[in-house]
Design a protein around this motif. Structure first.
Motif, mmCIF file in Angstrom:
data_model
loop_
_atom_site.group_PDB
_atom_site.id
_atom_site.type_symbol
_atom_site.label_atom_id
_atom_site.label_comp_id
_atom_site.label_asym_id
_atom_site.label_seq_id
_atom_site.Cartn_x
_atom_site.Cartn_y
_atom_site.Cartn_z
ATOM 1 N N VAL A 23 0.792 -1.224 -0.086
ATOM 2 C CA VAL A 23 0.072 -0.139 0.084
ATOM 3 C C VAL A 23 1.025 1.092 -0.082
ATOM 4 O O VAL A 23 1.920 1.260 0.509
ATOM 5 C CB VAL A 23 -0.992 0.081 1.307
ATOM 6 C CG1 VAL A 23 -2.131 -0.928 1.117
ATOM 7 C CG2 VAL A 23 -0.141 -0.177 2.355
ATOM 8 N N GLU A 24 0.424 2.194 -0.823
ATOM 9 C CA GLU A 24 1.244 3.459 -0.708
ATOM 10 C C GLU A 24 0.599 4.391 0.323
ATOM 11 O O GLU A 24 -0.436 4.731 0.486
ATOM 12 C CB GLU A 24 1.206 4.075 -2.246
ATOM 13 C CG GLU A 24 1.751 3.301 -3.220
ATOM 14 C CD GLU A 24 1.647 4.008 -4.618
ATOM 15 O OE1 GLU A 24 0.703 4.863 -4.522
ATOM 16 O OE2 GLU A 24 2.005 3.292 -5.494
ATOM 17 N N ILE A 25 1.634 4.958 0.914
ATOM 18 C CA ILE A 25 1.115 6.048 2.036
ATOM 19 C C ILE A 25 1.088 7.454 1.228
ATOM 20 O O ILE A 25 2.004 7.973 0.134
ATOM 21 C CB ILE A 25 2.183 6.227 2.811
ATOM 22 C CG1 ILE A 25 2.478 5.040 3.817
ATOM 23 C CG2 ILE A 25 1.672 7.408 4.024
ATOM 24 C CD1 ILE A 25 3.718 4.938 4.628
ATOM 25 N N GLN A 26 -0.121 8.042 1.209
ATOM 26 C CA GLN A 26 -0.356 9.249 0.614
ATOM 27 C C GLN A 26 0.599 10.285 1.726
ATOM 28 O O GLN A 26 -0.056 10.540 2.519
ATOM 29 C CB GLN A 26 -1.792 9.846 0.701
ATOM 30 C CG GLN A 26 -2.634 8.793 -0.313
ATOM 31 C CD GLN A 26 -4.073 9.231 -0.610
ATOM 32 O OE1 GLN A 26 -4.592 10.026 0.053
ATOM 33 N NE2 GLN A 26 -4.575 9.211 -1.678
ATOM 34 N N ILE A 31 1.409 13.745 8.162
ATOM 35 C CA ILE A 31 1.234 11.878 8.126
ATOM 36 C C ILE A 31 2.567 11.762 8.466
ATOM 37 O O ILE A 31 3.052 10.841 9.347
ATOM 38 C CB ILE A 31 1.022 11.447 6.678
ATOM 39 C CG1 ILE A 31 -0.592 11.556 6.703
ATOM 40 C CG2 ILE A 31 0.932 9.833 6.998
ATOM 41 C CD1 ILE A 31 -1.437 11.178 7.657
ATOM 42 N N ILE A 34 3.664 12.397 11.946
ATOM 43 C CA ILE A 34 2.953 11.413 12.806
ATOM 44 C C ILE A 34 3.599 10.114 12.810
ATOM 45 O O ILE A 34 3.921 9.494 14.037
ATOM 46 C CB ILE A 34 1.522 11.207 12.480
ATOM 47 C CG1 ILE A 34 0.627 12.166 12.663
ATOM 48 C CG2 ILE A 34 0.967 9.878 13.321
ATOM 49 C CD1 ILE A 34 -0.909 12.131 12.245
ATOM 50 N N ILE A 35 4.031 9.527 11.503
ATOM 51 C CA ILE A 35 4.933 8.395 11.546
ATOM 52 C C ILE A 35 6.179 8.393 12.463
ATOM 53 O O ILE A 35 6.466 7.557 13.251
ATOM 54 C CB ILE A 35 5.059 8.010 9.944
ATOM 55 C CG1 ILE A 35 3.779 7.698 9.443
ATOM 56 C CG2 ILE A 35 6.074 6.876 9.821
ATOM 57 C CD1 ILE A 35 3.851 7.599 7.949
ATOM 58 N N LYS A 37 6.638 10.451 14.963
ATOM 59 C CA LYS A 37 6.556 10.578 16.442
ATOM 60 C C LYS A 37 6.345 9.208 17.229
ATOM 61 O O LYS A 37 6.811 9.221 18.345
ATOM 62 C CB LYS A 37 5.176 11.587 16.472
ATOM 63 C CG LYS A 37 4.583 11.639 18.011
ATOM 64 C CD LYS A 37 3.366 12.637 17.620
ATOM 65 C CE LYS A 37 2.767 12.721 19.119
ATOM 66 N NZ LYS A 37 1.565 13.449 18.911
ATOM 67 N N TRP A 38 5.882 8.281 16.494
ATOM 68 C CA TRP A 38 5.578 6.951 17.095
ATOM 69 C C TRP A 38 6.456 5.863 16.728
ATOM 70 O O TRP A 38 6.441 5.542 15.555
ATOM 71 C CB TRP A 38 4.317 6.542 16.977
ATOM 72 C CG TRP A 38 3.211 7.621 17.427
ATOM 73 C CD1 TRP A 38 2.194 8.449 16.689
ATOM 74 C CD2 TRP A 38 2.675 7.879 18.781
ATOM 75 N NE1 TRP A 38 1.572 9.205 17.293
ATOM 76 C CE2 TRP A 38 1.682 8.963 18.574
ATOM 77 C CE3 TRP A 38 3.090 7.495 20.251
ATOM 78 C CZ2 TRP A 38 1.028 9.592 19.507
ATOM 79 C CZ3 TRP A 38 2.218 8.138 21.072
ATOM 80 C CH2 TRP A 38 1.430 9.066 21.062
ATOM 81 N N LEU A 40 7.097 2.533 17.137
ATOM 82 C CA LEU A 40 6.678 1.351 16.593
ATOM 83 C C LEU A 40 5.877 1.469 14.972
ATOM 84 O O LEU A 40 6.208 0.885 14.234
ATOM 85 C CB LEU A 40 5.543 0.495 17.572
ATOM 86 C CG LEU A 40 4.895 -0.642 16.829
ATOM 87 C CD1 LEU A 40 6.229 -1.505 16.725
ATOM 88 C CD2 LEU A 40 4.181 -1.410 17.992
ATOM 89 N N VAL A 41 5.324 2.697 14.894
ATOM 90 C CA VAL A 41 4.577 3.218 13.496
ATOM 91 C C VAL A 41 5.744 3.370 12.517
ATOM 92 O O VAL A 41 5.518 2.757 11.400
ATOM 93 C CB VAL A 41 3.593 4.226 13.934
ATOM 94 C CG1 VAL A 41 3.132 4.637 12.550
ATOM 95 C CG2 VAL A 41 2.429 3.971 14.903
ATOM 96 N N ILE A 44 7.249 0.165 11.767
ATOM 97 C CA ILE A 44 6.460 -0.750 10.805
ATOM 98 C C ILE A 44 6.482 -0.179 9.444
ATOM 99 O O ILE A 44 6.687 -0.959 8.474
ATOM 100 C CB ILE A 44 4.987 -0.852 11.423
ATOM 101 C CG1 ILE A 44 5.030 -1.705 12.578
ATOM 102 C CG2 ILE A 44 4.035 -1.613 10.152
ATOM 103 C CD1 ILE A 44 3.584 -1.693 13.403
ATOM 104 N N ILE A 45 6.157 1.091 9.213
ATOM 105 C CA ILE A 45 6.188 1.869 8.038
ATOM 106 C C ILE A 45 7.419 1.675 7.293
ATOM 107 O O ILE A 45 7.582 1.239 6.038
ATOM 108 C CB ILE A 45 5.831 3.090 8.029
ATOM 109 C CG1 ILE A 45 4.460 3.343 8.612
ATOM 110 C CG2 ILE A 45 5.891 4.029 6.663
ATOM 111 C CD1 ILE A 45 3.165 3.125 7.711
ATOM 112 N N CYS A 48 8.180 -2.119 6.103
ATOM 113 C CA CYS A 48 7.264 -2.296 4.891
ATOM 114 C C CYS A 48 7.716 -1.545 3.778
ATOM 115 O O CYS A 48 7.743 -2.234 2.565
ATOM 116 C CB CYS A 48 5.893 -1.896 5.212
ATOM 117 S SG CYS A 48 5.186 -3.139 6.419
#
Lengths: 60, 243
Positions: A23-26, A31, A34-35, A37-38, A40-41, A44-45, A48
């Motif tokens: 999946v592509e992140i827009q 965003i 946010i990615i 900042k966290w 684990l997020v 994961i991103i 992937c």
């Protein structure tokens, strides 16, 4: 008929279909912030994204 | 993540909108029935019928508000192994649903295990639409990526096409929940249902009273969200749907 392992990837490419495993992140600034900042997020991103990049190289 | 609760509340709202609904619980935890006021001690369900070589569709019930549902039934661990390894053959679900002739039902809603087994795979293939219930948490993000990169889903583009995602248990005052929902929206903008179900004590209390939130707390925020969800699904999929 024998199929090569990556035939499905070639098929997707030839039909102009995006690979469904990814999946592509827009992307936009909010965003990305946010990615980042966290922890684990972000992990994961990033994992992937790297996995997707290596798959793209493999199918070229 | 909370699919039985979502399905029970959704079914009841669709029914209130004059939709014919049949709910079939394919999850062996057998909890969906309790939202419809079935007795806890009643062991009946389709899986028990299959184990006993009885017609599986004879395990249907109708709750006091008129919703038809088919519980999984209470079976032992050994019988569960027997069910999945011996009784459920390829195309079992589609064959059985065709034989049972539920054509009068506008909505057949299947409550599917999150783990892949031969029954859940059949249900995913059979469904016109798949609604995946997710929570706005980092754990769910990891599971989301794992699932779309698993061999089964990745090798079946048609499954990917019919997936919709519903954010459940959203805590509106939580910064993390808000931000995770934005991340999901950026990942799956065309597949994320634009209705979020909030975390609400009323849902837990409704289940403890063996009912759904639109009966227990009809003016609550979550009752309104489930009404909106049912309306949204009706507007977009007026034919047959499955979750």
């Amino acid at each position: 008929m024998n199929y090569e392992k990556n035939d499905v990837d070639e098929l997707y490419k030839s039909l102009g279909i995006k690979d469904y495993r990814y999946v592509e992140i827009q992307e936009n600034e909010e965003i990305i912030q946010i990615i980042n900042k966290w922890a684990l997020v972000k992990e994961i991103i990033n994992f992937c994204s790297e996995s997707q990049s290596s798959q793209e190289v493999k199918t070229k | 993540m909370g699919s039985s609760t979502v399905i029970a509340n959704l079914a009841r709202n669709l029914h209130e909108l004059d939709q014919d609904v049949l709910v079939i619980d394919l999850k062996s935890n057998n909890l969906l029935r309790l939202h419809f006021n079935m007795d806890w001690c009643n062991p009946n369900g389709w899986a028990l019928n299959v184990i006993n070589d009885q017609p599986w569709f004879n395990a249907g019930f109708k709750c006091e508000f008129g919703i038809s549902f088919m519980p999984f039934g209470r079976i032992t661990y050994e019988n569960k192994q027997c069910l999945f390894n011996e009784k459920i053959e390829n195309n079992w679900l589609s064959n059985q649903l065709s034989m049972a002739n539920f054509s009068d039902k506008k909505w057949i809603i299947l409550n599917v295990e999150s783990e892949l087994n031969n029954l859940s795979i059949q249900a995913l293939n059979y469904a016109d639409k798949i609604i995946r219930v997710i929570e706005p948490q980092a754990t769910c993000l990891g599971q989301f990526y794992d699932s779309i990169q698993s061999n089964y889903l990745s090798n079946n583009p048609s499954l990917h096409d019919k997936c919709l995602y519903l954010i459940n248990k959203m805590m509106p005052l939580s910064e993390l929940d808000h931000e995770m929902s934005l991340v999901f929206k950026s990942l799956i903008p065309n597949q994320l249902i634009p209705v979020k179900i909030h975390f609400d004590e009323n849902i837990k209390e409704a289940f403890a009273q063996k009912t759904t939130v639109n009966i227990y707390a009809p003016n609550s925020g979550t009752a309104k969200q489930f009404r909106t969800l049912a309306t949204w699904l009706m507007l977009h999929f007026s034919h047959k749907g499955a979750a």
